[in-house]
Design a protein around this motif. Structure first.
Motif, PDB file in Angstrom:
ATOM      1  N   THR A 111       0.816  -1.219   0.000  1.00 23.04           N
ATOM      2  CA  THR A 111       0.000   0.000   0.000  1.00 23.04           C
ATOM      3  C   THR A 111       0.847   1.266   0.000  1.00 23.04           C
ATOM      4  O   THR A 111       0.337   2.361  -0.269  1.00 23.04           O
ATOM      5  CB  THR A 111      -0.936   0.022   1.218  1.00 23.04           C
ATOM      6  OG1 THR A 111      -0.154   0.055   2.425  1.00 23.04           O
ATOM      7  CG2 THR A 111      -1.842  -1.197   1.240  1.00 23.04           C
ATOM      8  N   LYS A 139      -0.580  -8.261  -5.656  1.00 22.40           N
ATOM      9  CA  LYS A 139      -1.636  -8.094  -4.658  1.00 22.40           C
ATOM     10  C   LYS A 139      -2.637  -9.244  -4.732  1.00 22.40           C
ATOM     11  O   LYS A 139      -3.016  -9.836  -3.707  1.00 22.40           O
ATOM     12  CB  LYS A 139      -2.352  -6.757  -4.891  1.00 22.40           C
ATOM     13  CG  LYS A 139      -3.481  -6.489  -3.903  1.00 22.40           C
ATOM     14  CD  LYS A 139      -4.206  -5.186  -4.267  1.00 22.40           C
ATOM     15  CE  LYS A 139      -5.382  -4.957  -3.312  1.00 22.40           C
ATOM     16  NZ  LYS A 139      -6.199  -3.793  -3.718  1.00 22.40           N
ATOM     17  N   GLU A 198      -3.379 -11.983  -1.732  1.00 30.64           N
ATOM     18  CA  GLU A 198      -4.735 -12.086  -1.185  1.00 30.64           C
ATOM     19  C   GLU A 198      -5.299 -13.492  -1.393  1.00 30.64           C
ATOM     20  O   GLU A 198      -5.962 -14.036  -0.506  1.00 30.64           O
ATOM     21  CB  GLU A 198      -5.638 -11.047  -1.843  1.00 30.64           C
ATOM     22  CG  GLU A 198      -5.331  -9.620  -1.396  1.00 30.64           C
ATOM     23  CD  GLU A 198      -6.164  -8.584  -2.115  1.00 30.64           C
ATOM     24  OE1 GLU A 198      -6.277  -7.457  -1.597  1.00 30.64           O
ATOM     25  OE2 GLU A 198      -6.693  -8.890  -3.217  1.00 30.64           O
ATOM     26  N   ASP A 214      -7.365  -0.845  -6.481  1.00 29.37           N
ATOM     27  CA  ASP A 214      -8.398  -1.738  -5.943  1.00 29.37           C
ATOM     28  C   ASP A 214      -9.209  -2.394  -7.070  1.00 29.37           C
ATOM     29  O   ASP A 214     -10.382  -2.722  -6.897  1.00 29.37           O
ATOM     30  CB  ASP A 214      -9.319  -0.990  -4.989  1.00 29.37           C
ATOM     31  CG  ASP A 214     -10.016   0.195  -5.665  1.00 29.37           C
ATOM     32  OD1 ASP A 214      -9.684   0.503  -6.835  1.00 29.37           O
ATOM     33  OD2 ASP A 214     -10.876   0.804  -5.009  1.00 29.37           O
ATOM     34  N   ARG A 217     -11.085  -4.712  -9.583  1.00 25.15           N
ATOM     35  CA  ARG A 217     -11.773  -5.993  -9.443  1.00 25.15           C
ATOM     36  C   ARG A 217     -12.247  -6.471 -10.816  1.00 25.15           C
ATOM     37  O   ARG A 217     -12.480  -5.668 -11.716  1.00 25.15           O
ATOM     38  CB  ARG A 217     -12.966  -5.882  -8.484  1.00 25.15           C
ATOM     39  CG  ARG A 217     -12.569  -5.544  -7.061  1.00 25.15           C
ATOM     40  CD  ARG A 217     -13.768  -5.546  -6.129  1.00 25.15           C
ATOM     41  NE  ARG A 217     -14.325  -6.870  -5.977  1.00 25.15           N
ATOM     42  CZ  ARG A 217     -13.852  -7.789  -5.123  1.00 25.15           C
ATOM     43  NH1 ARG A 217     -12.815  -7.498  -4.346  1.00 25.15           N
ATOM     44  NH2 ARG A 217     -14.410  -8.974  -5.030  1.00 25.15           N
TER      45      ARG A 217
END
Length: 567
Positions: free
Chosen positions: A64, A83, A87, A554, A556
């Motif tokens: 981050t 990332k 995750e 972020d 998706r």
């Protein structure tokens, strides 16, 4: 026993970093995680789970700090790949811990005792031989008690969790043997105290794993190699995998895609069947094609001829760059009869591994292997496994952005090879007899069925035996080859979405080709070369690179590459 508490390091302020530094992070993570897993090498250890979770949290927190918007497009994709990878590993770890908790009634206190002994050795802690002997003796006694409870049906458990427990007992037995071999002969007191308790415990562990398999899983002694059990991950587990693969569809929508593609394949099969004089009875056409195989000793020559045909074709029509060394340096091996129980068809990559019967196989097994690897099935299989499929893919990947090997995915690896089956099916210049087309359609139907049986198994809708029936009924498999496919798919060597990844990855690449090549926005050779040189990753990120898609930290999955079933 001393307990270590790991505290994640937090860095709240973002910092400027180059794409090269993101690449370096990936290279470090690719080395760190195997290092941790080698050290914390007992899969069910709470210490292992805690340490890995802290590592993932540290890396994600540190990520981050990167000023995402300052990165170029390749750097942004690398950031998102790393990332996503971390995750996914963290979510998978949580699911594994939850599955292990279901096995605890069968493992009792002895599992934690063995784990503690082994982890103390890994950390070079001093050993008290007398206490170690008592610990191992206690393991023996605990297993005896549990064996009696299993024999008397006092412990009940679903067979998938019981199978997992039996595998855990095998692992603990192997780790205890490693622990014992480390000390014996080097420490006189150790051998004096521990030799007898260890021998008794080792025997008990072996007997206990076999008892669990027989009483709770239904696998009789001597049948373990042929058993098909698997471990369904459930809908939540599938959603974790789909998010990691950047597939913006639910498991139920994937079943819809598989059904749509199967319907297309069946319609095409009927067209070819009519040409061959069998009307709509495509199974009769398939039966004739299966009998068209080469005689013993000729399979390798067939494979060589088919490989050279495919290489010459893609070079002649300038479809993809084929480096001379890639065309020259592929090799061929034969697959052993035992391995054909799990891999009934050809395998490939750096080499092609050819399935064909040997003189050690019984008569029916020989015929099934010959029918399952006939001339027309083989034609599609060879270019899938070699060039322009896996061999070319791995050759180029090894020479461009090799650090992305960490992000390999069946949607990219297997999707690429099946995509070429689709491209050459569409290409009217590529010669195809009716029997050739039946062979190509057989494989395409097979990949549709893989979506259906693997997703339904993990949703708890099909048993392994019903998965075999589905392959026989929907695709026309020989039963032995269907058993091999299901055994290969469910017994733990492949990720849950691996089998679905063939067709879904191919459809993603096919859709991207329609978007860029068919519309004239990119030349076909450039399209294929850029995919290969960007190496492995979820295909939605390939699309982001090829069309310069706007990205955020972020990001998706959102690409509906096959349309929307609700419309």
């Amino acid at each position: 026993m001393v307990s270590t508490v790991y505290v994640p390091v937090t860095h709240p302020q973002p910092c400027q970093q180059s794409s090269e530094s993101i690449r370096n992070r990936i290279e470090i993570v690719a080395e760190d995680i195997p290092e941790l897993e080698r050290f914390y090498n007992i899969m069910t250890s709470p210490q292992r789970a805690a340490r890995l979770r802290v590592y993932y949290d540290e890396q994600l927190t540190d990520l981050t700090r990167v000023a995402f918007d300052s990165l170029d497009q390749q750097g942004k994709v690398d950031y998102l790949l790393l990332k996503n990878y971390l995750e996914r590993r963290r979510r998978q770890l949580d699911l594994e811990v939850a599955r292990d908790q279901k096995t605890e009634p069968l493992l009792g206190p002895f599992a934690s005792t063995i784990t503690a002994l082994c982890e103390d050795r890994q950390k070079a802690r001093p050993l008290d031989a007398k206490k170690a002997a008592q610990d191992v003796h206690d393991v023996q006694n605990a297993i005896q008690t549990l064996k009696a409870q299993v024999q008397n049906s006092q412990i009940t458990m679903d067979k998938f969790s019981a199978f997992r427990a039996a595998n855990t007992v095998d692992e603990l037995r192997a780790r205890l043997a490693e622990w014992y071999d480390f000390y014996k002969g080097y420490d006189p007191l150790f051998s004096w105290w521990v030799a007898q308790p260890y021998a008794a415990a080792d025997q008990q562990l072996g007997e206990y794993a076999a008892l669990i398999r027989e009483k709770l899983v239904g696998i009789k002694p001597g049948e373990q190699d042929d058993a098909i059990v698997g471990q369904p991950i459930g809908r939540d587990g599938l959603l974790v995998e789909l998010e990691a693969e950047k597939i913006a569809y639910t498991p139920e929508e994937l079943l819809w895609i598989g059904e749509q593609e199967y319907a297309w394949c069946e319609a095409e099969m009927k067209k070819v069947s009519r040409e061959m004089g069998f009307g709509d009875n495509w199974r009769a056409a398939l039966a004739v094609v299966r009998e068209d195989y080469v005689e013993p000793g000729q399979q390798t020559q067939l494979v060589r001829d088919l490989a050279l045909e495919a290489i010459e074709y893609v070079q002649k029509h300038d479809l993809v760059t084929v480096p001379p060394l890639a065309a020259e340096a592929w090799r061929m091996f034969m697959m052993a009869p035992e391995r054909q129980k799990v891999n009934p068809f050809f395998l490939g990559g750096q080499s092609i591994i050819v399935s064909y019967p040997t003189d050690t196989m019984d008569h029916e097994a020989k015929l099934m292997s010959m029918r399952g690897n006939n001339i027309h099935y083989a034609r599609a299989t060879v270019f899938h496994e070699l060039i322009p499929g896996h061999h070319l893919q791995l050759f180029i990947n090894a020479r461009h952005r090799l650090y992305r090997r960490l992000f390999g995915t069946p949607f990219s690896v297997e999707g690429w090879a099946l995509y070429w089956e689709m491209v050459l099916w569409d290409d009217e210049r590529f010669p195809k007899t009716p029997s050739n087309r039946v062979g190509m359609l057989f494989w395409r139907m097979h990949r549709c069925a893989r979506i259906l049986f693997s997703i339904k198994f993990h949703l708890g809708q099909l048993s392994p035996e019903e998965c075999i029936d589905l392959l026989v009924d929907m695709v026309g498999h020989e039963r032995a080859t269907a058993e091999g496919e299901v055994r290969r798919s469910l017994n733990g060597d492949y990720s849950p979405l691996y089998q679905a990844g063939y067709m879904l990855g191919a459809l993603q690449l096919y859709s991207l080709r329609q978007e860029l090549v068919v519309t004239g926005r990119m030349a076909e050779k450039e399209f294929h070369d850029r995919i290969l040189r960007n190496n492995q990753m979820p295909i939605e990120f390939v699309r982001a690179l090829l069309i310069d898609l706007p990205l955020s930290a972020d990001y998706r999955a959102s690409w509906r590459f096959y349309g929307d079933p609700s419309r």
